[in-house]
Design a protein around this motif. Structure first.
Motif: not given
Lengths: 259, 344
Positions: B43-44, B49-54, B180-182, B280-284
């Motif tokens: 989750l965290q 990261a997926l949500i911020l990535g979107v 769901l996020s993925l 990538l940016g969201a994961i970092v």
């Protein structure tokens, strides 16, 4: 009804008509009360020294800049207030003096954009089908300007001459009725100039063009009528022979040494 | 017009969608990842990261392909989030209580409309002025929701927001919510990659490179730019709905200036050149946000992310994607040199 009639009469009379068009940039008068008519299918050259107002004239016609005064008619329709894209959709095309291609895209993509610009599918979120009419038009245009084998080449990798050819190819997309060519021969080798002349002479008879060209050889060979500009005004008009032998023109444009 | 035949040409390159083996590997990794890690990582880190990535992806689409840097993408996401809270059910009993199949499409529509209006206002400007006008819209929305209690419940905002139990599944549980996020991220990513080669996408890139030339080809540059804002708005809205479900609440803080800037930081850290950059940016970003506390004090998170941002932008203006390109070029050169050396 009367208005419709007058428009249709005007459209029969002139492809392009400028009435008292002026353009000021601050204190500088780049164009001063220019009136000019070009008939459908006519090939016209515009000559003049640097700063005579030739490119500004083109910018007024295509709508890149609005005139400070005067009106512009295209096939009988007043286009003075129309945005550039609306003028293009009415059959007006132009090439630029300094290459204005999409340098990061391929030749195919550049021609594809030109083909798509005048169709209804401009906002399509779908990728073009392999057999889409715009992609095949892009390929036909590439063939017409001898760029078939460079279709997938990025524009920045093309030679200067090939970039000029591509400019013309893009101007031919759709159903052009009048093309404004801004110094298409600038920087070309003698062979590329010959190819360009052949290309312009082979254009369909109904497609008129106005060409700004410093190279008299090119201008006088492709045009049947010549307009000379000087200091933002029309200085002289006539056939290539008349202009070439006109002492006034020689004095201001050719420095009196030509011929 | 006599035009030479082009029938013997190779097939057009435009419509191709190449999928490389490493891309399939990444996809498989993303699918099996939550099965191997505890809930925190599902989750965290994963879903967040997926949500911020979107949301960052919507900026990548606008800025990378359209050349328009909008700071209002988090605000669009916030509009969608607030709409979900207001139209649906929330714990403050202030929602209209409409069913999810009305609430979700309506929220997406409202946020997309908001994005379209933002676009309509900001396409009159360019460069720094676009950034300023979109920042002004973001700040205005922040103050509006903070001060308005009738609709937005002011400072408190709304809580008790959760995904609806569709197909009998608790979508808020870590594993379903990750998938769901993925799923949403995957659809948005694929849509942007596909669109980048669509007529609209190529036209947008043409407008980014030379708007005057595009107008001289018959394109209505303003209309195309506004359409891009609308499309980016839809993507940001999808991210915004996921984000409100992830947090379970929404308040003015969710759409504050720092959150707005976060999206810009994520997109730039990752690289604006390709949709991958946003993720990538969201994961970092998410890793730094979660683990900055271990490196330095929690309060110093902004210092850490600021230094990381500076370092990445300093060494590679193209973000992490640019670093990756540099690394692969260097490895190719090294491999070539080794081959030459061995061949002697």
């Amino acid at each position: 009804m009367a208005e419709t009639l007058s428009i249709s009469q005007a459209s029969e009379a002139h492809a392009l008509s400028l009435e008292g068009v002026s353009r000021r940039f601050g204190a500088l008068v780049a164009l001063d009360q220019v009136s000019l008519t070009v008939e459908a299918g006519e090939r016209r050259a515009i000559l003049g020294a640097n700063g005579a107002g030739k490119t500004t004239l083109f910018n007024m016609v295509t709508g890149d800049f609005r005139p400070t005064a005067g009106r512009i008619w295209f096939f009988g329709e007043d286009i003075t207030a129309l945005p550039p894209h609306e003028r293009i959709r009415r059959g007006l095309r132009r090439t630029y003096q300094n290459s204005m291609l999409f340098r990061g895209l391929s030749v195919r993509d550049n021609l594809y954009l030109a083909a798509q610009g005048i169709t209804r599918g401009r906002y399509s979120l779908r990728r073009p089908r392999r057999d889409s009419s715009e992609l095949s038009l892009a390929e036909r245009l590439a063939g017409y300007v001898h760029l078939t084998q460079w279709l997938d080449t990025t524009v920045s990798d093309l030679s200067h001459g090939q970039q000029r050819q591509l400019e013309i190819g893009m101007a031919l997309a759709g159903a052009p009725r009048m093309i404004l060519l801004d110094e298409p021969a600038a920087g070309l080798s003698p062979k590329e100039r010959r190819d360009l002349i052949a290309l312009l002479q082979a254009l369909p008879a109904h497609v008129g063009f106005v060409i700004i060209e410093h190279d008299l050889d090119v201008a006088l060979r492709v045009a049947r009528f010549v307009t000379v500009m000087h200091n933002g005004q029309i200085f002289k008009e006539g056939t290539p022979d008349e202009i070439e032998n006109d002492p006034d023109v020689q004095a201001i444009y050719l420095g009196g040494h030509h011929g | 017009m006599t035009i030479s035949s082009a029938s013997d040409l190779e097939q057009p390159r435009l419509p191709s969608l190449p999928v490389k083996p490493w891309q399939i590997l990444v996809l498989l990794l993303l699918i099996v990842y939550p099965l191997m890690v505890p809930d925190f990582w599902r989750l965290q880190v994963g879903a967040y990261a997926l949500i911020l990535g979107v949301i960052a992806l919507s900026l990548t689409f606008l800025a990378g392909y359209g050349g328009m840097v909008s700071l209002a993408q988090m605000t669009v996401a916030g509009v969608a989030g607030y709409a979900v809270a207001i139209f649906g059910v929330n714990s403050a009993a202030l929602g209209l209580g409409w069913p999810w199949w009305v609430t979700i499409p309506l929220s997406l529509a409202v946020a997309t409309l908001f994005a379209t209006l933002t676009g309509w206002l900001s396409v009159r400007t360019a460069g720094i002025y676009t950034i300023m006008i979109t920042l002004a819209i973001a700040v205005a929305f922040f103050y509006l929701v903070r001060q308005n209690y009738v609709i937005f419940n002011g400072f408190t905002g709304f809580a008790g927001l959760a995904p609806p139990p569709v197909f009998g599944l608790d979508w808020r549980a870590p594993l379903p919510f990750y998938y769901l996020s993925l799923g949403v991220a995957g659809i948005c990513f694929a849509a942007v990659v596909y669109m980048s080669r669509s007529t609209m996408g190529v036209a947008l890139q043409g407008i980014r490179d030379n708007p005057r030339r595009m107008a001289a080809l018959g394109f209505n540059v303003r209309a195309h730019r506004i359409a891009a804002y609308a499309l980016a708005g839809l993507i940001a809205a999808l991210g915004g709905i996921l984000l409100v479900w992830f947090n379970g609440r929404i308040s003015p803080g969710s759409v504050g200036v720092d959150r707005v800037i976060d999206i810009l930081v994520i997109a730039v850290i990752g690289g604006l050149r390709h949709p991958t950059g946003a993720f990538l940016g969201a994961i970092v970003f998410v890793l730094l946000e979660n683990f900055a506390i271990d490196l330095i004090d929690r309060e110093r998170f902004n210092t850490v992310i600021g230094i990381a941002f500076l370092a990445i932008v300093f060494f590679s203006p193209d973000g992490l994607l640019g670093l990756w390109d540099k690394a692969s070029r260097a490895s190719r050169t090294l491999a070539g040199a080794t081959k030459d050396w061995n061949g002697r």
